[in-house]
Motif scaffolding. Structure first.
Motif, mmCIF file in Angstrom:
data_model
loop_
_atom_site.group_PDB
_atom_site.id
_atom_site.type_symbol
_atom_site.label_atom_id
_atom_site.label_comp_id
_atom_site.label_asym_id
_atom_site.label_seq_id
_atom_site.Cartn_x
_atom_site.Cartn_y
_atom_site.Cartn_z
ATOM 1 N N LEU A 163 8.886 -12.300 8.950
ATOM 2 C CA LEU A 163 7.764 -12.815 8.171
ATOM 3 C C LEU A 163 6.611 -11.820 8.260
ATOM 4 N N ARG A 164 6.099 -11.397 7.124
ATOM 5 C CA ARG A 164 4.992 -10.429 7.127
ATOM 6 C C ARG A 164 3.903 -10.880 6.164
ATOM 7 N N VAL A 165 2.661 -10.515 6.491
ATOM 8 C CA VAL A 165 1.528 -10.694 5.585
ATOM 9 C C VAL A 165 1.004 -9.298 5.240
ATOM 10 N N VAL A 166 0.737 -9.073 3.973
ATOM 11 C CA VAL A 166 0.265 -7.753 3.532
ATOM 12 C C VAL A 166 -1.179 -7.537 4.003
ATOM 13 N N SER A 167 -1.366 -6.500 4.816
ATOM 14 C CA SER A 167 -2.721 -6.163 5.298
ATOM 15 C C SER A 167 -3.351 -5.048 4.475
ATOM 16 N N ASN A 168 -2.511 -4.359 3.692
ATOM 17 C CA ASN A 168 -3.021 -3.193 2.926
ATOM 18 C C ASN A 168 -2.000 -2.778 1.882
ATOM 19 N N ARG A 169 -2.518 -2.089 0.862
ATOM 20 C CA ARG A 169 -1.607 -1.370 -0.034
ATOM 21 C C ARG A 169 -1.379 0.009 0.576
ATOM 22 N N ASP A 197 -3.174 6.350 -0.769
ATOM 23 C CA ASP A 197 -4.436 6.898 -0.249
ATOM 24 C C ASP A 197 -5.255 5.794 0.422
ATOM 25 N N ARG A 198 -5.641 6.036 1.672
ATOM 26 C CA ARG A 198 -6.170 4.944 2.493
ATOM 27 C C ARG A 198 -7.479 4.371 1.972
ATOM 28 N N SER A 199 -8.273 5.187 1.279
ATOM 29 C CA SER A 199 -9.547 4.665 0.747
ATOM 30 C C SER A 199 -9.297 3.603 -0.333
ATOM 31 N N TYR A 257 6.644 -9.768 17.919
ATOM 32 C CA TYR A 257 5.640 -9.067 17.113
ATOM 33 C C TYR A 257 5.463 -7.676 17.694
ATOM 34 N N ALA A 258 4.840 -6.799 16.911
ATOM 35 C CA ALA A 258 4.697 -5.410 17.364
ATOM 36 C C ALA A 258 3.385 -5.179 18.115
ATOM 37 N N ALA A 259 2.258 -5.394 17.425
ATOM 38 C CA ALA A 259 0.954 -5.003 17.981
ATOM 39 C C ALA A 259 0.253 -6.189 18.652
ATOM 40 N N ASP A 263 -7.320 -5.346 4.857
ATOM 41 C CA ASP A 263 -7.929 -6.572 5.375
ATOM 42 C C ASP A 263 -7.055 -7.105 6.513
ATOM 43 N N LEU A 264 -7.134 -6.403 7.627
ATOM 44 C CA LEU A 264 -6.310 -6.776 8.777
ATOM 45 C C LEU A 264 -6.704 -8.153 9.314
ATOM 46 N N ASP A 265 -8.011 -8.399 9.400
ATOM 47 C CA ASP A 265 -8.468 -9.699 9.922
ATOM 48 C C ASP A 265 -7.993 -10.839 9.035
ATOM 49 N N VAL A 287 7.723 -3.698 0.432
ATOM 50 C CA VAL A 287 6.798 -3.657 1.576
ATOM 51 C C VAL A 287 7.270 -2.628 2.597
ATOM 52 N N GLU A 288 6.322 -2.227 3.455
ATOM 53 C CA GLU A 288 6.593 -1.180 4.449
ATOM 54 C C GLU A 288 6.116 -1.621 5.829
ATOM 55 N N THR A 289 6.982 -1.417 6.816
ATOM 56 C CA THR A 289 6.604 -1.690 8.203
ATOM 57 C C THR A 289 7.076 -0.533 9.078
ATOM 58 N N MET A 290 6.768 -0.631 10.367
ATOM 59 C CA MET A 290 7.176 0.428 11.294
ATOM 60 C C MET A 290 8.220 -0.050 12.301
ATOM 61 N N GLU A 291 8.674 -1.333 12.143
ATOM 62 C CA GLU A 291 9.629 -1.873 13.134
ATOM 63 C C GLU A 291 10.807 -2.617 12.531
ATOM 64 N N GLY A 292 10.667 -3.110 11.304
ATOM 65 C CA GLY A 292 11.641 -4.072 10.775
ATOM 66 C C GLY A 292 13.093 -3.624 10.882
ATOM 67 N N GLY A 309 4.345 -10.353 11.598
ATOM 68 C CA GLY A 309 3.284 -9.361 11.683
ATOM 69 C C GLY A 309 2.715 -9.030 10.321
ATOM 70 N N VAL A 310 1.969 -7.915 10.277
ATOM 71 C CA VAL A 310 1.380 -7.458 9.022
ATOM 72 C C VAL A 310 2.197 -6.296 8.478
ATOM 73 N N CYS A 311 1.936 -5.946 7.232
ATOM 74 C CA CYS A 311 2.710 -4.866 6.598
ATOM 75 C C CYS A 311 1.878 -4.215 5.501
ATOM 76 N N GLY A 312 2.342 -3.077 5.038
ATOM 77 C CA GLY A 312 1.787 -2.464 3.844
ATOM 78 C C GLY A 312 2.621 -2.866 2.638
ATOM 79 N N ALA A 313 1.994 -2.877 1.451
ATOM 80 C CA ALA A 313 2.729 -3.171 0.202
ATOM 81 C C ALA A 313 2.610 -1.960 -0.724
HETATM 82 O O1 LIG Z 1 -4.771 1.971 10.534
HETATM 83 C C1 LIG Z 1 -5.601 1.231 11.078
HETATM 84 O O2 LIG Z 1 -6.820 1.392 10.975
HETATM 85 C C2 LIG Z 1 -5.113 0.114 11.912
HETATM 86 C C3 LIG Z 1 -5.938 -0.545 12.746
HETATM 87 C C4 LIG Z 1 -5.463 -1.568 13.522
HETATM 88 C C5 LIG Z 1 -4.151 -1.973 13.423
HETATM 89 C C6 LIG Z 1 -3.330 -1.323 12.538
HETATM 90 C C7 LIG Z 1 -1.974 -1.782 12.449
HETATM 91 O O3 LIG Z 1 -1.637 -2.639 13.231
HETATM 92 C C8 LIG Z 1 -1.025 -1.247 11.428
HETATM 93 C C9 LIG Z 1 0.352 -0.882 11.959
HETATM 94 C C10 LIG Z 1 1.220 -2.095 12.266
HETATM 95 O O4 LIG Z 1 1.273 -2.989 11.163
HETATM 96 C C11 LIG Z 1 2.385 -2.717 10.325
HETATM 97 N N1 LIG Z 1 1.837 -2.076 9.106
HETATM 98 C C12 LIG Z 1 0.728 -2.499 8.480
HETATM 99 N N2 LIG Z 1 0.497 -1.770 7.396
HETATM 100 C C13 LIG Z 1 1.463 -0.850 7.330
HETATM 101 C C14 LIG Z 1 1.726 0.201 6.407
HETATM 102 O O5 LIG Z 1 1.025 0.420 5.398
HETATM 103 N N3 LIG Z 1 2.818 0.982 6.653
HETATM 104 C C15 LIG Z 1 3.619 0.753 7.725
HETATM 105 N N4 LIG Z 1 3.387 -0.231 8.615
HETATM 106 C C16 LIG Z 1 2.326 -1.031 8.425
HETATM 107 C C17 LIG Z 1 3.328 -1.850 11.144
HETATM 108 O O6 LIG Z 1 4.559 -2.498 11.275
HETATM 109 C C18 LIG Z 1 2.639 -1.659 12.486
HETATM 110 O O7 LIG Z 1 3.193 -2.470 13.474
HETATM 111 C C19 LIG Z 1 -3.784 -0.287 11.794
#
Ligand SMILES: O=C(O)c1cccc(C(=O)CC[C@H]2O[C@@H](n3cnc4c(=O)[nH]cnc43)[C@H](O)[C@@H]2O)c1
Length: 214
Positions: A177-183, A186-188, A7-9, A193-195, A155-160, A55-59
């Motif tokens: 395997l990823r779960v969508v934490s956000n679209r 624009d961040r607003s 996992y990344a974070a 829903d990271l939790d 979907v979008e990630t920073m490590e895949g 981990g989590v990801c954006g969609a």
């Molecule tokens: O932006 C925040 O407020 C924030 C707060 C706590 C944790 C995080 C993250 O862990 C996000 C980066 C992490 O998760 C993946 N990820 C999640 N959403 C996206 C996205 O929209 N675009 C790219 N990567 C995303 C990513 O792989 C990171 O490891 C953020």
């Protein structure tokens, strides 16, 4: 060595609590460089049967997707079937030139292991989706639209893509395997829903463990 989880974070790794038993996992750090460095060092020491990145990801929202692709929603699970490096290249007045087009490197798609990905998706009843890997997350609509259009990802990630590349070099079957934490966009409007995503992730890993997939 059995399947290695990664996992990344730190917050993603924290879902592996005591109830999940003896599941162990490697923390890679966030982003392509951290993940590639940490994983290369680990695979040079030990050669697991397979690697599952979780981990989590954006969609990308539906309005940014290429025609025919189905958008995922916040808290949806997916197995990432392939990865494109979506922001490695040169931005020019005429548009984005990727590394492959410039003859300087690889863009992808880099495919995950089909059999392992299918087993995970079947056990969880979730879709497989194409992914984009970026260094700059798409926190504006303009960037999200550009990444989704040029990559064809859902979907979008920073490590895949980095993890997939390292696994390919070492000959280690890879799935993600990823779960969508956000679209993205624009961040607003992202519905973060990271939790909640971490709760879904924990449940998914528990299921994979109980079914003997990991
Ligand atoms: O932006 C925040 O407020 C924030 C707060 C706590 C944790 C995080 C993250 O862990 C996000 C980066 C992490 O998760 C993946 N990820 C999640 N959403 C996206 C996205 O929209 N675009 C790219 N990567 C995303 C990513 O792989 C990171 O490891 C953020």
């Amino acid at each position: 060595m059995p399947t290695l989880l990664a996992y990344a974070a730190p917050r993603e790794g924290a879902v592996l609590d005591r109830e999940l038993g003896d599941l162990d996992a490697l923390e890679l750090g966030v982003g392509k460089v951290a993940a590639a460095m940490k994983l290369s060092a680990a695979l040079a020491r030990d050669r697991p049967d397979a690697l599952v990145l979780f981990g989590v990801c954006g969609a990308y929202p539906a309005r940014h997707l290429r025609r025919g692709l189905r958008a995922l929603g916040v808290l949806d699970l997916c197995v990432v079937a392939s990865e494109v490096m979506a922001d490695e290249g040169v931005a020019t007045p005429e548009g984005f030139l990727d590394l492959a087009g410039l003859g300087l490197g690889e863009r992808g798609p880099i495919h995950a292991d089909r059999e392992l990905s299918e087993r995970i998706a079947a056990a969880l009843g979730c879709p497989q989706a194409p992914g984009a890997t970026v260094s700059t997350g798409a926190g504006t609509d303009a960037l999200s639209e550009a990444y989704a259009a040029r990559s064809g990802a859902v979907v979008e990630t920073m490590e895949g893509g980095a993890v997939a590349t390292v696994c390919r070099r070492f000959g280690v079957p890879f799935a993600q395997l990823r779960v969508v934490s956000n679209r993205t966009g624009d961040r607003s409007e992202g519905g973060w829903d990271l939790d909640g995503a971490l709760v879904e992730l924990r449940q998914a890993l528990a299921r994979l463990r109980s079914e003997g997939v990991i």
